[in-house]
Write a protein that holds these residues in place. Structure first.
Motif, PDB file in Angstrom:
ATOM      1  N   UNK A   1       0.828  -1.200   0.000  1.00 10.69           N
ATOM      2  CA  UNK A   1       0.000   0.000   0.000  1.00 10.69           C
ATOM      3  C   UNK A   1       0.860   1.246   0.000  1.00 10.69           C
ATOM      4  N   UNK A   2       0.230   2.412   0.102  1.00 13.17           N
ATOM      5  CA  UNK A   2       1.004   3.634   0.239  1.00 13.17           C
ATOM      6  C   UNK A   2       1.652   3.616   1.617  1.00 13.17           C
ATOM      7  N   UNK A   3       2.744   4.362   1.809  1.00 14.50           N
ATOM      8  CA  UNK A   3       3.354   4.410   3.141  1.00 14.50           C
ATOM      9  C   UNK A   3       2.351   4.806   4.223  1.00 14.50           C
ATOM     10  N   UNK A   4       1.470   5.754   3.926  1.00 10.81           N
ATOM     11  CA  UNK A   4       0.486   6.185   4.913  1.00 10.81           C
ATOM     12  C   UNK A   4      -0.535   5.095   5.206  1.00 10.81           C
ATOM     13  N   UNK A   5      -0.957   4.361   4.175  1.00 12.72           N
ATOM     14  CA  UNK A   5      -1.913   3.264   4.375  1.00 12.72           C
ATOM     15  C   UNK A   5      -1.316   2.180   5.266  1.00 12.72           C
ATOM     16  N   UNK A   6      -0.064   1.847   5.012  1.00 15.43           N
ATOM     17  CA  UNK A   6       0.600   0.800   5.803  1.00 15.43           C
ATOM     18  C   UNK A   6       0.745   1.240   7.250  1.00 15.43           C
ATOM     19  N   UNK A   7       1.133   2.490   7.462  1.00 16.34           N
ATOM     20  CA  UNK A   7       1.303   2.984   8.827  1.00 16.34           C
ATOM     21  C   UNK A   7      -0.036   3.080   9.548  1.00 16.34           C
ATOM     22  N   UNK A   8      -1.083   3.506   8.825  1.00 14.19           N
ATOM     23  CA  UNK A   8      -2.410   3.634   9.444  1.00 14.19           C
ATOM     24  C   UNK A   8      -2.998   2.276   9.781  1.00 14.19           C
ATOM     25  N   UNK A   9      -2.750   1.274   8.921  1.00 18.24           N
ATOM     26  CA  UNK A   9      -3.294  -0.057   9.188  1.00 18.24           C
ATOM     27  C   UNK A   9      -2.586  -0.715  10.368  1.00 18.24           C
ATOM     28  N   UNK A  10      -1.340  -0.316  10.583  1.00 21.78           N
ATOM     29  CA  UNK A  10      -0.565  -0.866  11.696  1.00 21.78           C
ATOM     30  C   UNK A  10      -1.039  -0.293  13.028  1.00 21.78           C
ATOM     31  N   UNK A  11      -1.304   0.997  13.069  1.00 23.09           N
ATOM     32  CA  UNK A  11      -1.678   1.632  14.339  1.00 23.09           C
ATOM     33  C   UNK A  11      -2.393   2.947  14.082  1.00 23.09           C
ATOM     34  N   UNK A  12      -3.336   3.282  14.943  1.00 27.83           N
ATOM     35  CA  UNK A  12      -4.036   4.561  14.855  1.00 27.83           C
ATOM     36  C   UNK A  12      -3.386   5.602  15.750  1.00 27.83           C
ATOM     37  N   UNK A  13      -2.372   5.192  16.515  1.00 23.36           N
ATOM     38  CA  UNK A  13      -1.758   6.150  17.429  1.00 23.36           C
ATOM     39  C   UNK A  13      -0.756   7.052  16.712  1.00 23.36           C
ATOM     40  N   UNK A  14      -0.518   8.195  17.327  1.00 24.20           N
ATOM     41  CA  UNK A  14       0.522   9.105  16.868  1.00 24.20           C
ATOM     42  C   UNK A  14       1.593   9.203  17.946  1.00 24.20           C
ATOM     43  N   UNK A  15       2.753   9.680  17.546  1.00 22.42           N
ATOM     44  CA  UNK A  15       3.874   9.771  18.470  1.00 22.42           C
ATOM     45  C   UNK A  15       4.144  11.226  18.837  1.00 22.42           C
ATOM     46  N   UNK A  16       4.174  11.504  20.135  1.00 26.92           N
ATOM     47  CA  UNK A  16       4.459  12.849  20.642  1.00 26.92           C
ATOM     48  C   UNK A  16       5.840  12.811  21.298  1.00 26.92           C
ATOM     49  N   UNK A  17       6.711  13.661  20.840  1.00 20.85           N
ATOM     50  CA  UNK A  17       8.059  13.752  21.409  1.00 20.85           C
ATOM     51  C   UNK A  17       8.218  15.088  22.126  1.00 20.85           C
ATOM     52  N   UNK A  18       8.636  15.015  23.389  1.00 20.79           N
ATOM     53  CA  UNK A  18       8.766  16.191  24.243  1.00 20.79           C
ATOM     54  C   UNK A  18      10.204  16.302  24.721  1.00 20.79           C
ATOM     55  N   UNK A  19      10.749  17.522  24.644  1.00 23.38           N
ATOM     56  CA  UNK A  19      12.087  17.764  25.194  1.00 23.38           C
ATOM     57  C   UNK A  19      12.042  19.007  26.081  1.00 23.38           C
TER      58      UNK A  19
ATOM     59  N   UNK B   1       8.577  20.161  21.074  1.00 20.05           N
ATOM     60  CA  UNK B   1       7.479  19.194  21.134  1.00 20.05           C
ATOM     61  C   UNK B   1       6.964  18.974  19.715  1.00 20.05           C
ATOM     62  N   UNK B   2       6.750  17.728  19.340  1.00 25.74           N
ATOM     63  CA  UNK B   2       6.320  17.418  17.980  1.00 25.74           C
ATOM     64  C   UNK B   2       5.377  16.221  17.973  1.00 25.74           C
ATOM     65  N   UNK B   3       4.583  16.137  16.919  1.00 23.52           N
ATOM     66  CA  UNK B   3       3.638  15.033  16.747  1.00 23.52           C
ATOM     67  C   UNK B   3       3.865  14.408  15.374  1.00 23.52           C
ATOM     68  N   UNK B   4       3.916  13.081  15.306  1.00 28.38           N
ATOM     69  CA  UNK B   4       4.116  12.407  14.028  1.00 28.38           C
ATOM     70  C   UNK B   4       3.525  11.010  14.083  1.00 28.38           C
ATOM     71  N   UNK B   5       3.331  10.428  12.904  1.00 26.48           N
ATOM     72  CA  UNK B   5       2.946   9.028  12.812  1.00 26.48           C
ATOM     73  C   UNK B   5       4.189   8.170  13.014  1.00 26.48           C
ATOM     74  N   UNK B   6       4.032   6.882  13.368  1.00 27.57           N
ATOM     75  CA  UNK B   6       5.199   5.997  13.481  1.00 27.57           C
ATOM     76  C   UNK B   6       5.968   5.967  12.160  1.00 27.57           C
ATOM     77  N   UNK B   7       7.272   5.821  12.214  1.00 25.51           N
ATOM     78  CA  UNK B   7       8.083   5.742  11.017  1.00 25.51           C
ATOM     79  C   UNK B   7       7.856   4.415  10.295  1.00 25.51           C
TER      80      UNK B   7
END
Length: 333
Positions: free
Chosen positions: A223-241, A301-307
């Protein structure tokens, strides 16, 4: 449905997929998963034990056949069909003792191109690849990045419909890799279908229209990279420093709200704190307000989908665990 094996060792098993005209399609997987074997099978260098590779006949310049019979096997009239493909292997195939111009002229002659067409195509490709000023240099005199460009130019000399690249950025520095990705985008923009492998998965996310994950002899996800990542998990990643880099109180506070914020995990990541949640916006606001009340200085602080790399590793682990359970179940019967 392609299956390929060497002796008794199966490399590919019952693989079936469609690659669309004009797209950049990536094959990804662990080392030794069969990516290079798959590319060599697609182009017709290797013949599978079962299955076939079909190419749309309407892409053949001299095709005048029945449109209802729209596909032809790459193993039939091999020379005619292989003219539709260009292939740049992981190890360059040009001649070190020939100049860039002479290499392109030689490879063009192998495809039966006239002298005028070879000269015209070579000039266009040398400029496209950014090596026109080095056209008189022998292959061995070029830098690693320039050699990769020459090798791709040789694969494009006959103006193929499909360009196949096996690890086109291996051994290149980050800047040269980015230049190569930009070049591949430009090649695609001219209507060429590009099929490639690479272990720089994070860089493929913004390059490929679709990717396929090859593991355990088969395609486990496509699938598209986004489709594969979305099918794997609905969570997003928040990184805080933060300036203090002490996340004890923040972690404890977030654990207390884990259920309402649907927090999947909280873990340190270098100098940062990584939070995975399906309610990232709410978590983000909560973190900012918590740090403000504590007068803690927020640096980033940032928000992203899993790599894509993380998703592939997780899917492979899931696949391996499932195979292990099935094997144990059969042994217990």
């Amino acid at each position: 449905h392609i299956s390929k094996q060497y002796g008794k060792q199966k490399i590919l098993e019952n693989i079936s997929l469609e690659i669309k005209s004009g797209e950049i399609f990536g094959i990804i997987g662990l080392s030794g998963s069969g990516k290079t074997t798959f590319l060599n099978t697609i182009i017709g260098f290797l013949k599978p034990e079962t299955g076939d590779v079909l190419f749309k006949q309407s892409h053949l310049l001299d095709y005048k056949g029945d449109e209802r019979i729209s596909f032809r096997s790459v193993y039939e009239k091999e020379f005619e069909l292989k003219r539709m493909f260009g292939f740049a292997a992981q190890n360059p195939s040009f001649y070190n003792k020939l100049s860039c111009e002479d290499n392109l002229d030689y490879f063009g002659s192998l495809y039966g191109l006239s002298k005028d067409i070879r000269r015209t195509n070579a000039e266009i490709l040398l400029k496209l690849m950014g090596i026109y000023d080095f056209r008189k240099l022998d292959g061995e005199e070029l830098s690693g990045g320039m050699q990769k460009r020459l090798d791709i130019a040789c694969a494009l000399i006959h103006d193929p419909h499909v360009l196949i690249l096996d690890e086109p950025t291996s051994d290149l520095d980050p800047l040269s890799r980015q230049q190569m990705w930009d070049l591949i985008r430009e090649i695609k923009s001219k209507g060429t279908t590009v099929l490639l492998t690479s272990h720089f998965l994070d860089e493929l996310e913004g390059l490929c229209d679709r990717v396929a994950i090859l593991h355990n002899k088969k395609i486990i996800r496509i699938g598209t990279p986004e489709e594969i990542k979305s099918s794997y998990s609905t969570h997003q990643e928040i990184r805080v420093e933060t300036k203090s880099m002490d996340y004890t109180d923040l972690s404890r506070n977030l654990y207390n709200h884990a259920r309402s914020f649907r927090i999947e995990s909280i873990s340190p990541e270098g100098k940062k704190l990584l939070i995975k949640s399906s309610r990232s916006e709410e978590v983000l606001h909560h973190i900012i307000h918590f740090l403000e009340r504590r007068k803690e200085k927020l640096l980033d602080i940032s928000v992203s989908m899993p790599l894509l790399k993380e998703v592939m590793q997780s899917l492979i682990k899931t696949e391996d665990d499932q195979c292990k359970k099935e094997k144990e179940s059969l042994e217990n019967k």
